[in-house]
Design a protein around this motif. Structure first.
Motif, PDB file in Angstrom:
ATOM      1  N   ILE A  57       0.830  -1.213   0.000  1.00 45.42           N
ATOM      2  CA  ILE A  57       0.000   0.000   0.000  1.00 45.42           C
ATOM      3  C   ILE A  57       0.866   1.266   0.000  1.00 45.42           C
ATOM      4  O   ILE A  57       0.525   2.257  -0.633  1.00 45.42           O
ATOM      5  N   GLY A  58       2.014   1.214   0.687  1.00 42.31           N
ATOM      6  CA  GLY A  58       2.904   2.370   0.763  1.00 42.31           C
ATOM      7  C   GLY A  58       3.531   2.706  -0.586  1.00 42.31           C
ATOM      8  O   GLY A  58       3.821   3.859  -0.878  1.00 42.31           O
ATOM      9  N   ARG A  59       3.731   1.683  -1.417  1.00 44.09           N
ATOM     10  CA  ARG A  59       4.303   1.905  -2.741  1.00 44.09           C
ATOM     11  C   ARG A  59       3.246   2.506  -3.681  1.00 44.09           C
ATOM     12  O   ARG A  59       3.525   3.383  -4.488  1.00 44.09           O
ATOM     13  N   LEU A  60       2.008   2.019  -3.526  1.00 40.74           N
ATOM     14  CA  LEU A  60       0.906   2.481  -4.391  1.00 40.74           C
ATOM     15  C   LEU A  60       0.408   3.869  -3.999  1.00 40.74           C
ATOM     16  O   LEU A  60       0.094   4.696  -4.858  1.00 40.74           O
ATOM     17  N   PHE A  61       0.314   4.096  -2.688  1.00 36.68           N
ATOM     18  CA  PHE A  61      -0.234   5.370  -2.181  1.00 36.68           C
ATOM     19  C   PHE A  61       0.728   5.948  -1.144  1.00 36.68           C
ATOM     20  O   PHE A  61       0.440   5.918   0.052  1.00 36.68           O
ATOM     21  N   PRO A  62       1.875   6.510  -1.569  1.00 32.82           N
ATOM     22  CA  PRO A  62       2.888   6.985  -0.597  1.00 32.82           C
ATOM     23  C   PRO A  62       2.343   8.079   0.322  1.00 32.82           C
ATOM     24  O   PRO A  62       1.596   8.952  -0.129  1.00 32.82           O
ATOM     25  N   ASP A  63       2.725   8.013   1.624  1.00 33.06           N
ATOM     26  CA  ASP A  63       2.182   9.005   2.571  1.00 33.06           C
ATOM     27  C   ASP A  63       2.879  10.364   2.427  1.00 33.06           C
ATOM     28  O   ASP A  63       2.560  11.309   3.149  1.00 33.06           O
ATOM     29  N   THR A  64       3.822  10.460   1.482  1.00 27.56           N
ATOM     30  CA  THR A  64       4.433  11.760   1.171  1.00 27.56           C
ATOM     31  C   THR A  64       3.601  12.498   0.110  1.00 27.56           C
ATOM     32  O   THR A  64       3.852  13.660  -0.177  1.00 27.56           O
ATOM     33  N   ASP A  65       2.615  11.786  -0.459  1.00 26.51           N
ATOM     34  CA  ASP A  65       1.798  12.359  -1.537  1.00 26.51           C
ATOM     35  C   ASP A  65       0.550  13.006  -0.928  1.00 26.51           C
ATOM     36  O   ASP A  65      -0.265  12.324  -0.311  1.00 26.51           O
ATOM     37  N   PRO A  66       0.384  14.339  -1.105  1.00 30.98           N
ATOM     38  CA  PRO A  66      -0.760  15.027  -0.495  1.00 30.98           C
ATOM     39  C   PRO A  66      -2.117  14.514  -0.974  1.00 30.98           C
ATOM     40  O   PRO A  66      -3.128  14.704  -0.300  1.00 30.98           O
ATOM     41  N   ARG A  67      -2.128  13.814  -2.120  1.00 28.83           N
ATOM     42  CA  ARG A  67      -3.403  13.259  -2.624  1.00 28.83           C
ATOM     43  C   ARG A  67      -4.024  12.273  -1.644  1.00 28.83           C
ATOM     44  O   ARG A  67      -5.233  12.059  -1.633  1.00 28.83           O
ATOM     45  N   TRP A  68      -3.186  11.608  -0.827  1.00 28.10           N
ATOM     46  CA  TRP A  68      -3.704  10.556   0.062  1.00 28.10           C
ATOM     47  C   TRP A  68      -3.909  11.052   1.487  1.00 28.10           C
ATOM     48  O   TRP A  68      -4.224  10.259   2.375  1.00 28.10           O
ATOM     49  N   LYS A  69      -3.726  12.362   1.726  1.00 27.91           N
ATOM     50  CA  LYS A  69      -3.975  12.912   3.061  1.00 27.91           C
ATOM     51  C   LYS A  69      -5.476  12.786   3.348  1.00 27.91           C
ATOM     52  O   LYS A  69      -6.298  13.174   2.512  1.00 27.91           O
TER      53      LYS A  69
END
Ligand code: MG
Length: 155
Positions: A57-69
Motif C-alpha cells: 500500500i505504501g508503494r501504491l499510495f505513498p504518505d508523502t503524496d498530499p493526494r492521500w492525506k
C-alpha cells in the motif's frame, strides 16, 4: 491459488475519528495516520497486493503524496483491487484478525465485512473479520494502538 499476508498497526490519538474496516466506531480516540488510518483496510489491501505480487500500500499510495492525506482507505482498497484485476488476479476470500483492547468490536464486525466486501465487489461472506484483545499485554494491552493481520486468497 495465490496467498498474501498483510499487517498494519496504528497508534491511538486524540481528535481523530476511529475508522476500522470502513466503519466509524464511537470511541474517545481515533487512530493516527496520514489517511483515515483504517488499519483493517490497510492490512487487507497489503494482503491482496502481496498475493498479486504488486508490492504494498505504501508503494501504491505513498504518505508523502498530499493526494492521500485524509484518504478514505476503502477507496484505496478498491483502487488497489482494480490494479489486481488488471494484473489478471481475482479475489476469492480473506480472513482478518483485529487485535485491540478497547473498544469492543463485536457489534461492528458485520458492518466492516459489508464495507470491505463492497470495495472488492464480492459477498460479505467471503471477507471474514474477527476481533481479539491482547489479554492486557504490551502496547496493545495498554491501549496504545491497534494491530491487524489479514490473509487473502486470489486466483
Ligand atoms: Mg496503515
Amino acid at each position: 491459488m495465490r496467498v498474501g499476508i498483510g499487517y498494519d498497526a496504528h497508534r491511538f490519538a486524540d481528535r481523530r475519528k476511529l475508522i476500522l474496516g470502513g466503519v466509524e466506531i464511537p470511541h474517545p480516540k481515533g487512530l493516527e495516520g496520514h489517511s483515515d488510518a483504517d488499519a483493517v483496510a490497510h492490512a487487507l489491501t497489503d494482503a491482496i497486493l502481496g498475493a498479486a505480487g504488486l508490492g504494498d500500500i505504501g508503494r501504491l499510495f505513498p504518505d508523502t503524496d498530499p493526494r492521500w492525506k485524509h484518504a478514505d482507505s476503502i477507496q484505496l482498497l478498491n483502487q488497489a483491487y482494480l490494479k489486481t484485476l488488471e494484473a489478471g488476479h481475482e479475489f476469492v476470500q480473506a480472513d482478518i484478525t483485529v487485535i485491540c483492547e478497547r473498544p469492543k468490536l463485536a457489534p461492528h464486525i458485520e458492518a466492516m465485512q459489508e464495507r470491505l466486501a463492497g470495495a472488492l465487489l464480492v459477498p460479505p461472506s467471503t471477507v471474514s473479520v474477527k476481533a481479539k484483545t491482547n489479554e492486557g499485554m504490551g502496547w496493545i494491552g495498554r491501549g496504545e494502538g491497534v494491530a491487524v493481520i489479514a490473509v487473502a486468497v486470489l486466483t
